[in-house]
Design a protein around this motif. Structure first.
Motif, mmCIF file in Angstrom:
data_model
loop_
_atom_site.group_PDB
_atom_site.id
_atom_site.type_symbol
_atom_site.label_atom_id
_atom_site.label_comp_id
_atom_site.label_asym_id
_atom_site.label_seq_id
_atom_site.Cartn_x
_atom_site.Cartn_y
_atom_site.Cartn_z
ATOM 1 N N ASN A 55 6.489 -5.101 -1.219
ATOM 2 C CA ASN A 55 7.072 -3.907 -1.823
ATOM 3 C C ASN A 55 6.275 -3.483 -3.056
ATOM 4 O O ASN A 55 5.932 -2.315 -3.220
ATOM 5 C CB ASN A 55 8.534 -4.172 -2.184
ATOM 6 C CG ASN A 55 9.298 -2.917 -2.512
ATOM 7 O OD1 ASN A 55 8.816 -1.803 -2.337
ATOM 8 N ND2 ASN A 55 10.494 -3.086 -3.005
ATOM 9 N N ILE A 56 5.957 -4.444 -3.921
ATOM 10 C CA ILE A 56 5.185 -4.162 -5.131
ATOM 11 C C ILE A 56 3.818 -3.593 -4.762
ATOM 12 O O ILE A 56 3.331 -2.644 -5.367
ATOM 13 C CB ILE A 56 5.023 -5.445 -5.994
ATOM 14 C CG1 ILE A 56 6.371 -5.924 -6.511
ATOM 15 C CG2 ILE A 56 4.033 -5.235 -7.129
ATOM 16 C CD1 ILE A 56 7.099 -4.944 -7.405
ATOM 17 N N SER A 59 4.798 0.026 -1.970
ATOM 18 C CA SER A 59 5.851 1.048 -2.025
ATOM 19 C C SER A 59 5.412 2.362 -2.651
ATOM 20 O O SER A 59 5.713 3.435 -2.118
ATOM 21 C CB SER A 59 7.100 0.516 -2.724
ATOM 22 O OG SER A 59 6.806 0.171 -4.053
ATOM 23 N N SER A 60 4.709 2.343 -3.774
ATOM 24 C CA SER A 60 4.335 3.614 -4.409
ATOM 25 C C SER A 60 3.387 4.404 -3.524
ATOM 26 O O SER A 60 3.507 5.623 -3.396
ATOM 27 C CB SER A 60 3.738 3.392 -5.797
ATOM 28 O OG SER A 60 2.578 2.612 -5.718
ATOM 29 N N MET A 61 2.449 3.708 -2.858
ATOM 30 C CA MET A 61 1.536 4.389 -1.945
ATOM 31 C C MET A 61 2.292 4.983 -0.749
ATOM 32 O O MET A 61 2.049 6.118 -0.342
ATOM 33 C CB MET A 61 0.474 3.418 -1.444
ATOM 34 C CG MET A 61 -0.513 4.046 -0.476
ATOM 35 S SD MET A 61 -1.483 2.817 0.421
ATOM 36 C CE MET A 61 -0.218 1.996 1.370
ATOM 37 N N VAL A 63 5.505 5.888 -0.578
ATOM 38 C CA VAL A 63 6.335 7.014 -1.015
ATOM 39 C C VAL A 63 5.470 8.262 -1.168
ATOM 40 O O VAL A 63 5.818 9.347 -0.672
ATOM 41 C CB VAL A 63 7.079 6.688 -2.325
ATOM 42 C CG1 VAL A 63 7.693 7.931 -2.940
ATOM 43 C CG2 VAL A 63 8.160 5.639 -2.063
ATOM 44 N N GLN A 64 4.313 8.125 -1.813
ATOM 45 C CA GLN A 64 3.437 9.283 -2.018
ATOM 46 C C GLN A 64 2.910 9.812 -0.689
ATOM 47 O O GLN A 64 2.902 11.023 -0.444
ATOM 48 C CB GLN A 64 2.259 8.914 -2.939
ATOM 49 C CG GLN A 64 1.426 10.111 -3.346
ATOM 50 C CD GLN A 64 2.232 11.113 -4.155
ATOM 51 O OE1 GLN A 64 2.826 10.756 -5.159
ATOM 52 N NE2 GLN A 64 2.284 12.353 -3.716
ATOM 53 N N ARG A 67 5.673 11.665 1.140
ATOM 54 C CA ARG A 67 5.904 12.985 0.531
ATOM 55 C C ARG A 67 4.820 13.980 0.938
ATOM 56 O O ARG A 67 5.108 15.136 1.212
ATOM 57 C CB ARG A 67 5.938 12.872 -0.990
ATOM 58 C CG ARG A 67 7.205 12.302 -1.527
ATOM 59 C CD ARG A 67 7.161 12.260 -3.035
ATOM 60 N NE ARG A 67 8.379 11.665 -3.557
ATOM 61 C CZ ARG A 67 8.574 11.426 -4.835
ATOM 62 N NH1 ARG A 67 7.647 11.723 -5.723
ATOM 63 N NH2 ARG A 67 9.699 10.884 -5.234
ATOM 64 N N SER A 194 0.173 -9.835 -6.079
ATOM 65 C CA SER A 194 0.800 -8.525 -6.327
ATOM 66 C C SER A 194 2.115 -8.640 -7.033
ATOM 67 O O SER A 194 2.771 -9.630 -7.061
ATOM 68 C CB SER A 194 0.980 -7.783 -5.015
ATOM 69 O OG SER A 194 1.743 -8.524 -4.102
#
Length: 194
Positions: A55-56, A59-61, A63-64, A67, A194
């Motif tokens: 997740n660490i 996740s940000s990649m 989500v982006q 979107r 990570s």
């Protein structure tokens, strides 16, 4: 329509009707394109489960990327241990999951990534930085998740293949707590960076 020697001409009412007809046809074409695109582009809610370290890392990649490429998809992220995530997949509580093992019976699994694992210890707890052999790690007091979790099962399997056994000091179901115990020099952990 009005007919005269130069041809046919729209009346005022005909011109108004023509403008309205063009707008209706344009609107119908837009609706048709929207419906066609709606069936082409994925849309709806997708629930994805991942262990903490994955997740660490991802996740940000994710989500982006979602979107940017899939605006009709609403991503819901869930974090837990591999075994729990597999149970939730089987119970239809998750749509997808990234887990630490690929031998999950009854499910389709594709390898996504490999993570390099590291022995995590309090400062000064070991002789120094550098590579350490797995056979030396198993003798250290380890803090790990419970036996029913995928990562722990994988570590146990590797130890068995080498005819070794892990020295488990404590079983912790929280990666955050595990890190606190390691920082306080109460044991060692095997984790991705990570």
């Amino acid at each position: 329509l009005t007919q005269h020697s130069r041809g046919i001409e729209l009346t005022e009412a005909g011109s108004l009707l023509m403008d309205q007809a063009k707008r209706l046809l344009d609107s119908a074409e837009r609706i048709k394109r929207t419906l066609r695109d709606m069936h082409r582009l994925p849309h709806g809610k997708v629930t994805l489960g991942m262990p903490h370290s994955i997740n660490i890392a991802l996740s940000s990649m994710l989500v982006q990327q979602c979107r940017d490429d899939l605006p009709g998809v609403k991503l819901s992220l869930v974090e837990d241990f591999t075994t729990i995530l597999v149970e939730w997949i089987n119970d239809d509580r998750l749509d997808l999951a990234c887990v630490y093992r690929s031998n999950v019976k009854g499910l389709v699994a594709e390898p996504l990534l490999r993570q390099e694992l590291h022995l995590i210890s309090a400062p000064g707890a070991l002789a120094g930085p550098g590579p350490i052999h797995f056979k030396d790690v198993v003798g250290l007091p380890l803090i790990m998740s419970g036996l029913r979790h995928g990562f722990r099962q994988r570590m146990e399997a590797v130890a068995r293949q080498l005819d070794l056994s892990l020295n488990i000091g404590e079983e912790i179901q929280s990666e955050a707590l595990l890190k606190v115990l390691v920082e306080r020099n109460l044991g060692h952990a095997i984790l991705p960076l990570s």
